[in-house]
Motif scaffolding. Structure first.
Motif, PDB file in Angstrom:
ATOM      1  N   PHE A   1      24.999 -33.843 -20.546  1.00  0.00           N
ATOM      2  CA  PHE A   1      25.187 -34.066 -19.115  1.00  0.00           C
ATOM      3  C   PHE A   1      26.622 -34.506 -18.818  1.00  0.00           C
ATOM      4  N   LEU A   2      26.997 -34.397 -17.554  1.00  0.00           N
ATOM      5  CA  LEU A   2      28.351 -34.748 -17.120  1.00  0.00           C
ATOM      6  C   LEU A   2      28.426 -36.248 -16.860  1.00  0.00           C
ATOM      7  N   ILE A   3      28.596 -37.013 -17.928  1.00  0.00           N
ATOM      8  CA  ILE A   3      28.648 -38.475 -17.822  1.00  0.00           C
ATOM      9  C   ILE A   3      30.103 -38.912 -18.001  1.00  0.00           C
ATOM     10  N   ASN A   4      30.766 -39.187 -16.885  1.00  0.00           N
ATOM     11  CA  ASN A   4      32.144 -39.666 -16.948  1.00  0.00           C
ATOM     12  C   ASN A   4      32.196 -41.182 -17.072  1.00  0.00           C
ATOM     13  N   ASP A   5      31.280 -41.847 -16.374  1.00  0.00           N
ATOM     14  CA  ASP A   5      31.251 -43.310 -16.387  1.00  0.00           C
ATOM     15  C   ASP A   5      29.792 -43.736 -16.322  1.00  0.00           C
ATOM     16  N   LYS A   6      29.322 -44.433 -17.348  1.00  0.00           N
ATOM     17  CA  LYS A   6      27.914 -44.845 -17.387  1.00  0.00           C
ATOM     18  C   LYS A   6      27.569 -45.816 -16.257  1.00  0.00           C
ATOM     19  N   ASP A   7      28.546 -46.589 -15.778  1.00  0.00           N
ATOM     20  CA  ASP A   7      28.270 -47.556 -14.716  1.00  0.00           C
ATOM     21  C   ASP A   7      27.999 -46.876 -13.376  1.00  0.00           C
ATOM     22  N   THR A   8      28.558 -45.696 -13.164  1.00  0.00           N
ATOM     23  CA  THR A   8      28.411 -45.010 -11.879  1.00  0.00           C
ATOM     24  C   THR A   8      27.645 -43.692 -12.005  1.00  0.00           C
ATOM     25  N   PHE A   9      27.179 -43.360 -13.210  1.00  0.00           N
ATOM     26  CA  PHE A   9      26.491 -42.085 -13.407  1.00  0.00           C
ATOM     27  C   PHE A   9      25.220 -42.011 -12.564  1.00  0.00           C
ATOM     28  N   PHE A  10      24.421 -43.077 -12.588  1.00  0.00           N
ATOM     29  CA  PHE A  10      23.239 -43.145 -11.731  1.00  0.00           C
ATOM     30  C   PHE A  10      23.624 -43.815 -10.423  1.00  0.00           C
ATOM     31  N   PRO A  11      23.444 -43.147  -9.271  1.00  0.00           N
ATOM     32  CA  PRO A  11      23.794 -43.764  -7.986  1.00  0.00           C
ATOM     33  C   PRO A  11      22.892 -44.952  -7.688  1.00  0.00           C
ATOM     34  N   PRO A  12      23.321 -45.833  -6.774  1.00  0.00           N
ATOM     35  CA  PRO A  12      22.520 -47.035  -6.466  1.00  0.00           C
ATOM     36  C   PRO A  12      21.087 -46.725  -6.053  1.00  0.00           C
ATOM     37  N   SER A  13      20.855 -45.617  -5.324  1.00  0.00           N
ATOM     38  CA  SER A  13      19.484 -45.293  -4.904  1.00  0.00           C
ATOM     39  C   SER A  13      18.599 -44.992  -6.113  1.00  0.00           C
ATOM     40  N   THR A  14      19.143 -44.303  -7.107  1.00  0.00           N
ATOM     41  CA  THR A  14      18.377 -44.032  -8.327  1.00  0.00           C
ATOM     42  C   THR A  14      18.148 -45.304  -9.124  1.00  0.00           C
ATOM     43  N   ARG A  15      19.168 -46.146  -9.163  1.00  0.00           N
ATOM     44  CA  ARG A  15      19.041 -47.406  -9.908  1.00  0.00           C
ATOM     45  C   ARG A  15      17.935 -48.283  -9.316  1.00  0.00           C
ATOM     46  N   ASN A  16      17.934 -48.430  -7.991  1.00  0.00           N
ATOM     47  CA  ASN A  16      16.899 -49.306  -7.414  1.00  0.00           C
ATOM     48  C   ASN A  16      15.515 -48.688  -7.525  1.00  0.00           C
ATOM     49  N   ARG A  17      15.435 -47.375  -7.547  1.00  0.00           N
ATOM     50  CA  ARG A  17      14.137 -46.719  -7.763  1.00  0.00           C
ATOM     51  C   ARG A  17      13.599 -47.026  -9.157  1.00  0.00           C
ATOM     52  N   ILE A  18      14.464 -46.975 -10.154  1.00  0.00           N
ATOM     53  CA  ILE A  18      14.049 -47.257 -11.531  1.00  0.00           C
ATOM     54  C   ILE A  18      13.628 -48.714 -11.674  1.00  0.00           C
ATOM     55  N   VAL A  19      14.422 -49.622 -11.111  1.00  0.00           N
ATOM     56  CA  VAL A  19      14.112 -51.051 -11.228  1.00  0.00           C
ATOM     57  C   VAL A  19      12.792 -51.364 -10.535  1.00  0.00           C
ATOM     58  N   PHE A  20      12.564 -50.767  -9.377  1.00  0.00           N
ATOM     59  CA  PHE A  20      11.297 -51.020  -8.687  1.00  0.00           C
ATOM     60  C   PHE A  20      10.124 -50.484  -9.495  1.00  0.00           C
ATOM     61  N   TYR A  21      10.315 -49.359 -10.177  1.00  0.00           N
ATOM     62  CA  TYR A  21       9.265 -48.825 -11.043  1.00  0.00           C
ATOM     63  C   TYR A  21       8.886 -49.835 -12.117  1.00  0.00           C
ATOM     64  N   ILE A  22       9.892 -50.516 -12.661  1.00  0.00           N
ATOM     65  CA  ILE A  22       9.630 -51.542 -13.680  1.00  0.00           C
ATOM     66  C   ILE A  22       8.952 -52.748 -13.045  1.00  0.00           C
ATOM     67  N   LEU A  23       9.458 -53.198 -11.903  1.00  0.00           N
ATOM     68  CA  LEU A  23       8.894 -54.366 -11.234  1.00  0.00           C
ATOM     69  C   LEU A  23       7.427 -54.145 -10.865  1.00  0.00           C
ATOM     70  N   ALA A  24       7.086 -52.932 -10.448  1.00  0.00           N
ATOM     71  CA  ALA A  24       5.720 -52.652 -10.008  1.00  0.00           C
ATOM     72  C   ALA A  24       4.729 -52.659 -11.156  1.00  0.00           C
ATOM     73  N   ARG A  25       5.220 -52.557 -12.401  1.00  0.00           N
ATOM     74  CA  ARG A  25       4.323 -52.464 -13.557  1.00  0.00           C
ATOM     75  C   ARG A  25       4.500 -53.606 -14.546  1.00  0.00           C
ATOM     76  N   CYS A  26       5.351 -54.512 -14.220  1.00  0.00           N
ATOM     77  CA  CYS A  26       5.599 -55.627 -15.141  1.00  0.00           C
ATOM     78  C   CYS A  26       4.535 -56.715 -14.964  1.00  0.00           C
ATOM     79  N   PRO A  27       3.868 -57.173 -16.037  1.00  0.00           N
ATOM     80  CA  PRO A  27       2.818 -58.197 -15.919  1.00  0.00           C
ATOM     81  C   PRO A  27       3.428 -59.603 -15.801  1.00  0.00           C
ATOM     82  N   TYR A  28       2.604 -60.530 -15.346  1.00  0.00           N
ATOM     83  CA  TYR A  28       3.043 -61.931 -15.314  1.00  0.00           C
ATOM     84  C   TYR A  28       1.981 -62.853 -15.916  1.00  0.00           C
ATOM     85  N   TYR A  29       1.130 -62.295 -16.778  1.00  0.00           N
ATOM     86  CA  TYR A  29       0.184 -63.145 -17.509  1.00  0.00           C
ATOM     87  C   TYR A  29       0.852 -63.643 -18.789  1.00  0.00           C
ATOM     88  N   LYS A  30       0.275 -64.684 -19.369  1.00  0.00           N
ATOM     89  CA  LYS A  30       0.849 -65.276 -20.573  1.00  0.00           C
ATOM     90  C   LYS A  30       0.686 -64.351 -21.757  1.00  0.00           C
TER      91      LYS A  30
END
Length: 923
Positions: free
Chosen positions: A198-227
């Motif tokens: 893929f055309l990866i010039n800069d890993k910090d900017t390769f994924f745009p902010p909208s894609t980044r927040n989509r991925i993080v929300f996917y993790i947040l929606a499935r992350c448990p909080y039990y012991k």
């Protein structure tokens, strides 16, 4: 701006930004980094000694050491904030603190990086903010899991061709960097094991902010909080933590303030560009920057504004044609012979009409309806038939051209193969939590949760029963409004009566029919809004109770329930006026009553003497205009008043005191169903301008004005009033497409029936061509009224306290129908003209429906759903993907073989060389 890292005692990097932008933020920001060495002195009282200082021109040392908090980065100035969670301490602090501790520990195990802002640093001194950053490894892993498409080659296909007279569209265009904020690439689903493909010039900017927040929300929606060690399936996901108050909000950050650019050059300032070029009302004539909307908010919101913009553009043609038809009605005003006869003192003034209700309604002169007959002509004329046929064809063109536009967007926004991925991958966390049963998925060969058929049937039955109950409640309310109309008409008639004295100014404009119609329409509108308030919550509850598996399934089920309810709620009163009112009234000797004469004293309602079409117009205008006005008040004025103070607070607080996360935290939350209500509002409006447009040709014009405002109000809300929504994908408008198709087909039927049974067009045409002696409309009014002997009217139907004025002038009264007069051998039976008119009405319905449907199907066949150039681009992209993947795998294999060749013993060199050459030739 400066950020001071807190990780190393020996050295801290301070980034100083020279901000050249003004309050409007037009100039680009430049960033300069300076290294300052801080040496710790263990035995010193002040802790550190500054050995090197750099002071920017025009800044004091104290000013420069205060960090700017209006940023989208961690305190180190390097890691971007992808998501923010906020919370406050309260009475259940210990329990919630334990949940947060477990949840945040699991987030860190998932690879996310966290940073907390203490409540002492916030303006209200009580809110904590947890900032979340997803490093490259996490983004790459979940981009692979979610099959997010990323660029692998810059597109070599031009955007479009030169269009003749292209210069005419220049005033409506936006700058190219706004319309196309990113280059056009060929894309392929991300593969973590093929990053060099893929055309990866800069890993910090390769994924745009909208894609980044989509991925993080996917993790947040499935992350448990039990012991650890305890598997409590219900203790999973950020949604439950928000519902139980553990966190107060969860949102991605806007990239800057909407009224000025970001001071940091690394921030995109896309929110500012959207506000400047899209959200301001003065930009109403400009095209929408759909690519920028999609880039900032995601495809789901982008496709909504694309559809709304296209719908508004198509409304322009319907509005122009409706205005032409209305103008024709105005210009032919003086040629309306029927109204002239009604208003003539010798014709309409000499005709005594039978009472329109029992006891309270008097006998009345036909010329008292002079004004309403003229008003009816504005909407009930020859042009209305043409407009009804035109709208049947227009709605087909709108839907077909939208399919083409949607297909182009699907390709340009990498959504061609998205729906299958969404169905398989985006299972709702609520489904995973509440469905404890597991079974093997035959496709993925993995165990997955499922809902047993017995539970599914029970939930479906409960859902269907609830929906039917609420629809029955709506029907009961409509019946109540009809009863009100019947009862209150008599009251208005007893007030507005006295045929002997000259009609006053008020009496000319406010007839009993008009007063009844207007008040009933207003009451009906209030009932509609009240029922909407309750049913919106009921529909969400029963959809949640059904536990749909995917987000798409959830939205489709909720969509069908809500639209079914809205259809009955908004349109039932219009259906009553159009197809039932005045159709089952009987005649003076045998009137029909609501619920039967034994059970009710309410006589069925007759049409306005000017015709039922004018009453349908009144009903449509009040409900449609009232809904649009109330919707705009809710969407614009109320949020503006509610957030006025917070907006002022954001503008007048210095940037280094009021952080980006605090500014966004005070904004409204954009719920998961936010777009649902926007679609619903527009689709209900679409029903008004298609189902009943024959009664009011100006309806598309009202809708056009409303939608021009709606686009900018929605844009203003998104950019100024709402937190940044989590980006999500959608390849089309979902179930709304099928609803629009259904409404389009139903609209042909309803408009044909309105022209046949509600309008007076067919009776007038039959009279003109079959019964008129002079081949014109003179004599139509007398021909359309039947005669009844007053002495035969039952005492229960006669007016109370009637005067003797009519006894000396006439022994008969007239009523709207085609029946034989008294003394005829078939007295009061339907005449042959009645059956001729009925046959003409049926013939008109069949002819109009067949003409419109044939044109509809021909147009649908003629216009392909996917443009030919889009098909060619899709084929070329798939070809390039195969070619590039093949070449990539060949090169990779060559490198692996070369590496193994070097490590092989010298004795095996020759054989390995031969193998390498043979394998290369095969590949």
């Amino acid at each position: 701006m400066r950020r001071i890292t807190g990780k190393a005692k020996d050295e801290t990097l301070i980034e100083l930004q020279s901000a050249t932008d003004s309050q409007t933020g037009d100039g680009p920001a430049t960033l300069t980094a300076f290294r300052i060495n801080l040496h710790s002195e263990e035995n010193s009282g002040n802790g550190v000694t500054l050995s090197e200082r750099v002071i920017l021109p025009g800044h004091t040392e104290t000013d420069q050491l205060q960090p700017n908090k209006d940023t989208v980065f961690f305190r180190d100035g390097v890691r971007r904030i992808d998501f923010v969670l906020s919370y406050v301490d309260d009475k259940d602090g210990e329990k919630k603190q334990e949940r947060r501790r477990e949840f945040e520990a699991n987030l860190e195990k998932a690879g996310l990086e966290l940073e907390t802002e203490d409540k002492s640093d916030s303006k209200d001194q009580r809110t904590y903010f947890l900032k979340i950053h997803a490093p490259w490894d996490v983004l790459a892993t979940y981009a692979d899991v979610l099959k997010i498409k990323v660029p692998f080659k810059e597109s070599d296909i031009p955007h479009g061709q030169d269009v003749p007279l292209d210069w005419l569209s220049h005033p409506f265009r936006l700058p190219e960097h706004i319309m196309h904020p990113a280059p056009d690439y060929f894309t392929y689903p991300f593969d973590k094991n093929k990053t060099d493909f893929f055309l990866i010039n800069d890993k910090d900017t390769f994924f745009p902010p909208s894609t980044r927040n989509r991925i993080v929300f996917y993790i947040l929606a499935r992350c448990p909080y039990y012991k650890e060690g305890r598997k409590e399936k219900d203790k999973t996901g950020i949604k439950r933590l928000l519902s139980n108050g553990t966190y107060t909000a969860a949102f991605p950050l806007h990239d800057c303030r909407y009224w000025k650019r970001a001071r940091n050059a690394e921030c995109e300032s896309e929110r500012y560009n959207l506000y400047k070029h899209w959200a301001r009302f003065l930009c109403f004539y400009k095209v929408q920057p759909l690519n920028l909307i999609r880039k900032y908010y995601g495809e789901k919101i982008g496709i909504y504004f694309a559809w709304l913009g296209f719908y508004t553009e198509m409304l322009f043609f319907a509005a122009v044609m409706g205005l032409i038809c209305f103008t024709y009605g105005v210009l032919s005003y003086d040629d309306n012979i029927s109204s002239k006869e009604i208003c003539d003192a010798d014709i309409g003034g000499s005709i005594v009409m039978c009472p329109l209700c029992d006891k309270k309604c008097p006998f009345w002169k036909l010329n008292s309806t002079c004004l309403s007959s003229w008003q009816s002509h504005l909407f009930d004329n020859e042009g209305t038939v043409f407009f009804a046929i035109f709208m049947g064809i227009w709605v087909t063109l709108f839907l077909e051209f939208w399919k083409r536009r949607q297909a182009r967007l699907e390709y340009e926004w990498d959504l061609v193969d998205f729906e299958e991925e969404q169905q398989q991958l985006q299972i709702r966390p609520e489904f995973e939590i509440r469905c404890t049963n597991k079974r093997l998925n035959k496709i993925t060969q993995e165990m997955e949760p499922y809902l047993p058929i017995t539970s599914k049937c029970a939930r479906f039955c409960l859902s269907a029963t609830t929906v039917l109950f609420w629809i029955s409640l709506i029907v009961a309310c409509i019946i109540g409004v009809i009863a009100y109309r019947l009862a209150v008409y008599a009251a208005f008639a007893s007030v507005i009566k006295d045929p002997m004295r000259k009609i006053q100014v008020v009496g000319r404009f406010i007839t009993p029919q008009l007063a009844t119609s207007v008040t009933a329409s207003c009451i009906n509108f209030v009932i509609i809004m009240i029922l909407n308030f309750f049913y919106e919550r009921v529909a969400v509850w029963i959809t949640d109770m059904e536990i749909p598996k995917t987000h798409l399934e959830y939205e489709n089920r909720l969509t069908m329930k809500m639209f079914l309810f809205q259809f009955v709620n908004y349109y039932s009163s219009c259906f009553y006026v159009a197809f039932f009112k005045g159709k089952f009234v009987g005649f003076p000797g045998d009137y029909s009553y609501m619920f039967g004469k034994k059970w009710s004293k309410l006589r069925n309602e007759e049409c306005d003497p000017g015709g039922c079409l004018i009453e349908l117009t009144t009903q449509l205008v009040i409900v449609m205009a009232g809904k649009q006005l109330w919707g705009n008040i809710q969407e614009a004025l109320l949020p503006l008043m509610r957030n006025w103070w917070s907006s002022r607070k954001g503008r007048h607080n210095p940037e280094n005191h009021y952080s980006r996360w605090e500014q966004d935290n005070v904004l409204q939350n954009f719920s998961q169903l936010g777009l649902f209500y926007e679609y619903l509002e527009m689709v209900v409006q679409f029903g008004f301008i298609t189902l009943f447009v024959a009664s009011f040709p100006l309806a598309p014009l009202l809708a056009l004005f409303n939608n021009i405002l709606e686009i900018r109000v929605d844009a203003w809300k998104f950019t100024t009033q709402f937190r940044r929504p989590v980006a999500s994908k959608a390849r089309n408008i979902g179930a709304w497409q099928e609803i629009l198709n259904t409404v389009a087909i139903l609209s042909v039927v309803t408009n044909a029936f309105i022209m046949a049974f509600t309008s007076d067009m067919i009776p007038r045409m039959v009279y003109l061509y079959a019964y008129s002696d002079k081949s014109n409309m003179w004599g139509y009014v007398n021909n359309s009224l039947s005669v009844y002997n007053i002495s035969q009217i039952h005492e229960d139907n006669m007016p109370e306290g009637r005067d003797s004025w009519f006894a000396n002038s006439t022994s008969t009264c007239r009523y709207r129908d085609y029946r034989y007069p008294p003394g005829h051998e078939k007295a009061y039976a339907h005449t042959m003209q009645f059956w001729h008119i009925l046959a003409a009405k049926m013939a008109f319905i069949i002819t109009m429906e067949h003409v419109v449907f044939v044109v509809k199907f021909f147009v649908a066949w003629l216009i392909p759903d996917v443009p030919s150039d889009v098909k060619a681009r899709i084929k070329r992209e798939r070809y390039l993907i195969q070619e590039y993947l093949h070449n990539y795998e060949v090169e990779r294999l060559k490198i692996q073989l070369s590496a193994s060749f070097i490590t092989e013993p010298q004795s095996e060199m020759s054989s390995m060389t031969d193998k390498h050459e043979v394998l290369s030739e095969c590949l």
